[in-house]
Scaffold this motif. Structure first.
Motif, short mmCIF file in Angstrom:
data_model
loop_
_atom_site.label_atom_id
_atom_site.label_comp_id
_atom_site.label_asym_id
_atom_site.label_seq_id
_atom_site.Cartn_x
_atom_site.Cartn_y
_atom_site.Cartn_z
N PHE A 87 118.03 121.67 75.14
CA PHE A 87 119.36 121.30 75.61
C PHE A 87 119.97 122.34 76.54
N GLN A 88 120.95 121.85 77.29
CA GLN A 88 121.64 122.69 78.26
C GLN A 88 122.31 123.90 77.58
N ARG A 89 122.97 123.63 76.46
CA ARG A 89 123.56 124.72 75.67
C ARG A 89 123.00 124.61 74.27
N LYS A 108 122.99 113.74 84.77
CA LYS A 108 121.64 114.21 84.44
C LYS A 108 121.46 114.36 82.92
N SER A 109 122.42 115.03 82.29
CA SER A 109 122.31 115.22 80.83
C SER A 109 122.38 113.88 80.10
N THR A 110 123.20 112.99 80.62
CA THR A 110 123.31 111.67 80.02
C THR A 110 121.97 110.94 80.07
N MET A 118 113.94 118.90 79.58
CA MET A 118 114.54 120.22 79.66
C MET A 118 115.78 120.16 80.52
N ASP A 119 116.91 120.56 79.94
CA ASP A 119 118.19 120.47 80.65
C ASP A 119 118.61 121.85 81.12
N GLU A 120 118.33 122.13 82.37
CA GLU A 120 118.64 123.43 82.97
C GLU A 120 118.24 124.58 82.06
N PRO A 121 116.95 124.67 81.76
CA PRO A 121 116.53 125.67 80.77
C PRO A 121 116.62 127.10 81.27
MG MG Z 1 124.27 118.50 82.24
#
Ligand code: MG
Ligand code: ATP
Lengths: 243, 206
Positions: A87-89, A44-46, A160-163
């Motif tokens: 980003f996720q982090r 997913k992040s990729t 949005m990555d797991e915000p």
């Molecule tokens: Mg991810």
């Protein structure tokens, strides 16, 4: 709402000899909220990094508006700046909250964004912390800065990555309301990665399930949850897939 | 003069350190090995090397080009001091930028930075360490005697600097003068470092 904004064709992404993404076809429509769900490590992040043009695909093409991006052709800066990511982090700059939110505008040489910055800080509830050092914030506050620094750019596409992972219900609600408002009022196309199927159901128009780098199913939110066409989607929706 | 050498070292050292810290290219390890050697190199040997290169019969000196400084001139000393200091600046800069979270670059690019803007953002994040690198370069230059003596010749009003003057006065038995010069050198160094500390600003307290 039905015009396509992104169109991916035969896109793969490899790291060394490992292929982590392989998407035959994926369309992202202008003005929609697309939820991207799938177990950890699915890619997913990729996929979001490809959509933000931070990495080229190893193969295949990504059409965005009128431009076509492939392994040999990078997008123009102007095009790249229409998309941004929460980003996720999030890694914030070692500056004040206010300066973090102003940063993207500065990159674009915009000097007259003060009103915009104040409005965004207000909306994410960070007015009182505007002068605080960003690195001293709590997780929820930092996540809201990350959202604010993206929002202030008024992007066409917000990734949005797991915000809301690891956030308390108050912050989750705040962020969800903002995502919905941006989509309704500004027409911001949003791709939302989430592990939370309830959140996907609350926010998304369409949902895509990614499994081991492949899109298993993309469907309207209701169909995705109520009449999934793929048994793996059905299993995922019932929470049977182990993470 | 030491200022010029420090400016040159900074201009060479910071980009070199940033490049070594942020990019991966063929030969990077070799460059780093050479730089580490440079960081711990006895300055006298640098002096000898510059002396041999620049002397009339040396490989560079014999070319007779205007751009190549002659021995026993301030310019020759700047060359020696720069060679002593820039590996220090590059080394500490590299360590500093490598300490910055690699995700920062990606995220800054995601906010619409160009490659240059992203590099600049990383240097700004690493500012505490980058300033330490300049302080180290400054220390390398200001404490140095041997190379400067060899290459500059310790000529009065021309290539005599505080450290070489101290050596000379001590040899002559003028201890009061030597001590006075030493105190001046110390205070110069102290105030220069104080100025750099101000530049570092609040980032030290974070
Ligand atoms: Mg991810
Ligand atoms: N830069 C990289 N180099 C090598 N492998 C990578 C890189 N980035 C991601 N991967 C690998 O690609 C796979 C997909 O990673 P990705 O981060 O996209 O997963 P994800 O779906 O976002 O997972 P999560 O839900 O845990 O965040 C993982 O197996 C990961 O190890």
């Amino acid at each position: 709402m039905n015009e396509s904004l992104f169109r991916l064709r035969d896109v793969t992404r490899r790291y060394g000899s490992r292929q982590v993404l392989s998407i035959d076809e994926l369309e992202i429509r202008q003005g929609e909220i697309l939820a991207l769900v799938g177990p950890s490590g699915a890619g997913k992040s990729t996929l979001l990094r490809l959509l933000n043009f931070l990495e080229p695909p190893s193969q295949g093409t990504i059409e965005f508006l009128d431009e076509q991006i492939d392994p040999d052709r990078q997008p123009s800066l102007e095009l790249r700046r229409r998309v941004t990511t929460v980003f996720q982090r999030p890694v914030l700059l070692r500056r004040s909250v206010y300066q973090n939110v102003r940063y993207g505008l500065q990159l674009r040489g915009q000097r007259d964004g003060a009103g915009q910055i104040d409005r965004v800080l207000e909306e994410v509830g960070l007015v009182d912390l505007a002068q605080a050092q960003a690195r001293t914030l709590s997780g929820g506050e930092a996540q809201r800065v990350a959202l604010a620094r993206a929002m202030v750019l008024e992007p066409d596409v917000l990734l949005m990555d797991e915000p809301t992972a690891n956030l308390d219900p108050y912050n989750v609600g705040l962020i969800e309301r903002i995502v919905t408002r941006l989509n309704r009022e500004a027409g911001t196309t949003t791709v939302l990665v989430t592990h939370n199927v309830f959140q996907a159901r609350r926010l998304a128009h369409r949902v895509a399930l990614l499994l081991e780098g492949r899109i298993v199913e993309v469907a309207d939110v209701q169909a995705f949850f109520e009449q999934p066409s793929d048994p793996r989607t059905a299993a995922f929706v019932r929470g049977e897939m182990v993470y | 003069m030491s200022g010029i050498a420090l400016a040159l070292s900074t201009v060479i050292g910071i980009p070199l350190g940033a490049a070594l810290g942020l990019t991966r290219f063929v030969g990077r390890r070799l460059v780093i090995a050479v730089m580490y050697t440079g960081m711990g190199f006895p300055p006298v040997v640098v002096g000898l090397f510059v002396y041999l290169m620049l002397s009339r019969s040396g490989p560079l000196g014999s070319l007779g080009l205007d751009a190549i400084p002659e021995l026993f001139t301030p310019a020759a000393m700047v060359v020696a001091q720069t060679i002593i200091a820039f590996p220090l600046v590059a080394g500490f800069t590299m360590a500093a930028v490598m300490g910055v979270d690699p995700n920062l670059r990606l995220q800054v690019l995601g906010l619409g930075a160009t490659a240059w803007q992203a590099t600049w953002a990383i240097l700004a994040e690493a500012r505490t360490g980058v300033i330490v690198s300049v302080v180290a370069g400054f220390g390398g230059i200001i404490s140095e005697v041997g190379a400067v003596m060899l290459v500059g010749g310790n000529i009065e009003h021309s290539t005599r600097v505080l450290t070489t003057a101290i050596v000379l006065e001590t040899r002559k038995g003028n201890f009061e003068l030597a001590i006075a010069l030493g105190i001046i050198l110390l205070s110069l160094s102290f105030f220069a470092n104080l100025a750099m500390l101000r530049l570092q600003g609040s980032s030290l307290n974070e």
